[in-house]
Design an enzyme around this catalytic site. Structure first.
Site, PDB file in Angstrom:
ATOM      1  CG  ASP A  41      -2.261   0.717   0.948  1.00  9.21           C
ATOM      2  OD1 ASP A  41      -2.219   1.868   0.451  1.00  9.21           O
ATOM      3  OD2 ASP A  41      -3.337   0.154   1.217  1.00  9.21           O
ATOM      4  CG  ASN A  93      -7.935  -4.193  -3.448  1.00 12.29           C
ATOM      5  OD1 ASN A  93      -9.133  -4.321  -3.672  1.00 12.29           O
ATOM      6  ND2 ASN A  93      -7.460  -3.572  -2.366  1.00 12.29           N
ATOM      7  CE1 TYR A 159     -13.546   3.279  -8.185  1.00 13.13           C
ATOM      8  CE2 TYR A 159     -15.736   2.781  -9.037  1.00 13.13           C
ATOM      9  CZ  TYR A 159     -14.650   2.441  -8.256  1.00 13.13           C
ATOM     10  OH  TYR A 159     -14.660   1.264  -7.539  1.00 13.13           O
ATOM     11  CE  LYS A 163     -12.313   0.279  -9.811  1.00 11.17           C
ATOM     12  NZ  LYS A 163     -11.211  -0.553  -9.294  1.00 11.17           N
ATOM     13  CB  ILE A 192     -18.251  -3.503  -0.581  1.00 10.38           C
ATOM     14  CG1 ILE A 192     -18.300  -4.253  -1.926  1.00 10.38           C
ATOM     15  CG2 ILE A 192     -17.807  -4.432   0.542  1.00 10.38           C
ATOM     16  CD1 ILE A 192     -19.358  -5.333  -2.042  1.00 10.38           C
ATOM     17  CB  THR A 194     -15.370  -1.122   3.384  1.00  8.26           C
ATOM     18  OG1 THR A 194     -15.513   0.141   2.731  1.00  8.26           O
ATOM     19  CG2 THR A 194     -15.285  -2.236   2.354  1.00  8.26           C
TER      20      THR A 194
HETATM   21  N1  LIG Z   1     -16.073  -0.396  -1.514  1.00  2.00           N
HETATM   22  C1  LIG Z   1     -16.866  -0.568  -2.550  1.00  2.00           C
HETATM   23  O1  LIG Z   1     -18.085  -0.405  -2.473  1.00  2.00           O
HETATM   24  C2  LIG Z   1     -16.295  -0.976  -3.873  1.00  2.00           C
HETATM   25  C3  LIG Z   1     -17.188  -1.291  -4.904  1.00  2.00           C
HETATM   26  C4  LIG Z   1     -16.696  -1.687  -6.130  1.00  2.00           C
HETATM   27  C5  LIG Z   1     -15.330  -1.796  -6.330  1.00  2.00           C
HETATM   28  N2  LIG Z   1     -14.493  -1.481  -5.316  1.00  2.00           N
HETATM   29  C6  LIG Z   1     -13.070  -1.599  -5.595  1.00  2.00           C
HETATM   30  O2  LIG Z   1     -12.447  -2.407  -4.625  1.00  2.00           O
HETATM   31  C7  LIG Z   1     -11.101  -1.977  -4.434  1.00  2.00           C
HETATM   32  C8  LIG Z   1     -10.842  -1.697  -2.967  1.00  2.00           C
HETATM   33  O3  LIG Z   1     -11.780  -0.716  -2.545  1.00  2.00           O
HETATM   34  P1  LIG Z   1     -11.964  -0.302  -1.027  1.00  2.00           P
HETATM   35  O4  LIG Z   1     -13.405  -0.079  -0.823  1.00  2.00           O
HETATM   36  O5  LIG Z   1     -11.232  -1.245  -0.140  1.00  2.00           O
HETATM   37  O6  LIG Z   1     -11.253   1.123  -1.045  1.00  2.00           O
HETATM   38  P2  LIG Z   1     -10.404   1.847   0.107  1.00  2.00           P
HETATM   39  O7  LIG Z   1     -10.390   3.278  -0.261  1.00  2.00           O
HETATM   40  O8  LIG Z   1     -10.898   1.445   1.449  1.00  2.00           O
HETATM   41  O9  LIG Z   1      -8.963   1.217  -0.114  1.00  2.00           O
HETATM   42  C9  LIG Z   1      -8.158   1.546  -1.217  1.00  2.00           C
HETATM   43  C10 LIG Z   1      -6.714   1.326  -0.835  1.00  2.00           C
HETATM   44  O10 LIG Z   1      -5.902   1.711  -1.955  1.00  2.00           O
HETATM   45  C11 LIG Z   1      -4.809   2.456  -1.460  1.00  2.00           C
HETATM   46  N3  LIG Z   1      -4.293   3.357  -2.481  1.00  2.00           N
HETATM   47  C12 LIG Z   1      -4.785   4.560  -2.884  1.00  2.00           C
HETATM   48  N4  LIG Z   1      -3.979   5.099  -3.818  1.00  2.00           N
HETATM   49  C13 LIG Z   1      -2.970   4.210  -4.009  1.00  2.00           C
HETATM   50  C14 LIG Z   1      -1.822   4.198  -4.850  1.00  2.00           C
HETATM   51  N5  LIG Z   1      -1.529   5.222  -5.667  1.00  2.00           N
HETATM   52  N6  LIG Z   1      -0.998   3.130  -4.785  1.00  2.00           N
HETATM   53  C15 LIG Z   1      -1.262   2.096  -3.949  1.00  2.00           C
HETATM   54  N7  LIG Z   1      -2.328   2.058  -3.133  1.00  2.00           N
HETATM   55  C16 LIG Z   1      -3.170   3.109  -3.167  1.00  2.00           C
HETATM   56  C17 LIG Z   1      -5.333   3.212  -0.252  1.00  2.00           C
HETATM   57  O11 LIG Z   1      -4.269   3.587   0.605  1.00  2.00           O
HETATM   58  C18 LIG Z   1      -6.276   2.180   0.352  1.00  2.00           C
HETATM   59  O12 LIG Z   1      -5.626   1.370   1.297  1.00  2.00           O
HETATM   60  C19 LIG Z   1     -10.914  -0.762  -5.348  1.00  2.00           C
HETATM   61  O13 LIG Z   1     -10.372  -1.174  -6.577  1.00  2.00           O
HETATM   62  C20 LIG Z   1     -12.337  -0.285  -5.543  1.00  2.00           C
HETATM   63  O14 LIG Z   1     -12.492   0.461  -6.721  1.00  2.00           O
HETATM   64  C21 LIG Z   1     -14.923  -1.075  -4.091  1.00  2.00           C
END
Ligand SMILES: NC(=O)c1ccc[n+]([C@@H]2O[C@H](COP(=O)([O-])OP(=O)(O)OC[C@H]3O[C@@H](n4cnc5c(N)ncnc54)[C@H](O)[C@@H]3O)[C@@H](O)[C@H]2O)c1
Length: 254
Positions: A41, A93, A159, A163, A192, A194
């Site tokens: 990360d 991710n 976004y 995607k 999701i 979270t």
């Molecule tokens: N949460 C949702 O509802 C949801 C829905 C669909 C898809 N997603 C996808 O799931 C994945 C994880 O989402 P999440 O909800 O855990 O998001 P989150 O924001 O909680 O976590 C994202 C992580 O990526 C890290 N990050 C940001 N910029 C970065 C960079 N330049 N290099 C490396 N790391 C970096 C952040 O520090 C963080 O730990 C993402 O690809 C997101 O698009 C999430």
């Protein structure tokens, strides 16, 4: 071939965005299933803190990685090879969001969102894919979204662009590596719940819209996404490539 509850036994899996809401659940699931996890990360310290909560932390490693930096990808892949001697799966991710609509989005935020979500995913495949191939084949899981496929709530244009590119790059790379036994699939979560997402949106109009658009009537859980990652990362999915897997409570079926 290892299938079943211990199906990731001794597989080396590199994960980006490991300390985020979904990332942390993926780390726990991969570790429970026996993988050696390379947690990455932006900050190494957060990865190390999470690693220290795992059973047998010495089996895993924590590294800093900004996925938009090609130099850092080179360093992380080299460090993975020198520590473990192989790589069997990559989970792309990391991503950042922006809720701005097509007419609101700014050029600088557009570039950031594309730089992390789209370019970062390509760089990950470019640098980790050849090591997976040299390791005898394996799996790349590109975290996508329902917004890689459908218009969602009519906002988050940058976004959605990132995607959408992840979805089609996945199929392109899957064809390139098909005979080399490097499988590439995209995973499309719906909304999701979270901790970071709920902290930002719980009780808001947007939260109500997320629930209203989800036929199952609830947000997903991080561990429900982690379970699909574990399936795609291991040998239970050896004939699955170029696919898009939805874990969205029915959003895209409606
Ligand atoms: N949460 C949702 O509802 C949801 C829905 C669909 C898809 N997603 C996808 O799931 C994945 C994880 O989402 P999440 O909800 O855990 O998001 P989150 O924001 O909680 O976590 C994202 C992580 O990526 C890290 N990050 C940001 N910029 C970065 C960079 N330049 N290099 C490396 N790391 C970096 C952040 O520090 C963080 O730990 C993402 O690809 C997101 O698009 C999430």
């Amino acid at each position: 071939m290892t299938v079943g509850p211990d199906r990731l036994r001794d597989k080396v899996v590199l994960l980006t965005g490991a300390t985020g809401g979904i990332g942390a659940e993926i780390v726990r699931r991969l570790a429970e299933e026996g993988a050696h996890v390379v947690l990455t990360d932006l900050e190494k310290s957060g990865c190390q803190d999470l690693l220290d909560t795992l059973t047998q932390p010495e089996r895993h490693t924590a590294l800093a990685l900004d996925v938009s930096s090609e130099e850092q990808w080179e360093d992380v892949v080299a460090a993975t090879e020198s520590t473990f001697g192989a790589l069997h799966a990559l989970v792309n991710n990391a991503a950042i969001g922006s809720v701005a609509t097509v007419d609101e989005e700014t050029r600088s935020q557009w570039d950031r969102v594309i730089g992390v979500g789209q370019t970062g995913t390509w760089l990950g495949m470019k640098h980790a894919g050849p090591l997976i191939e040299r390791s005898g084949g394996g799996s790349i899981v590109n975290m996508c979204s329902i917004l890689g496929t459908v218009g969602g709530l009519g906002n988050s244009v940058a976004y959605a662009a990132a995607k959408g590119a992840v979805r089609t790059m996945t199929k392109n790379a899957a064809l390139h590596w098909a005979k080399a036994r490097v499988r590439v699939n995209s995973l499309h979560p719906g909304f999701i719940g979270t901790p970071p997402l709920l902290e930002r949106w719980e009780g808001s109009e947007r939260h109500r819209e997320m629930l209203a658009g989800t036929p199952m009537g609830r947000l997903g859980r991080g561990e429900e996404i982690a379970a699909v990652v574990a399936f795609l990362a291991g040998d239970d999915s050896t004939f699955v490539t170029g696919s898009e897997i939805y874990a969205d409570g029915g959003w895209t079926a409606a």
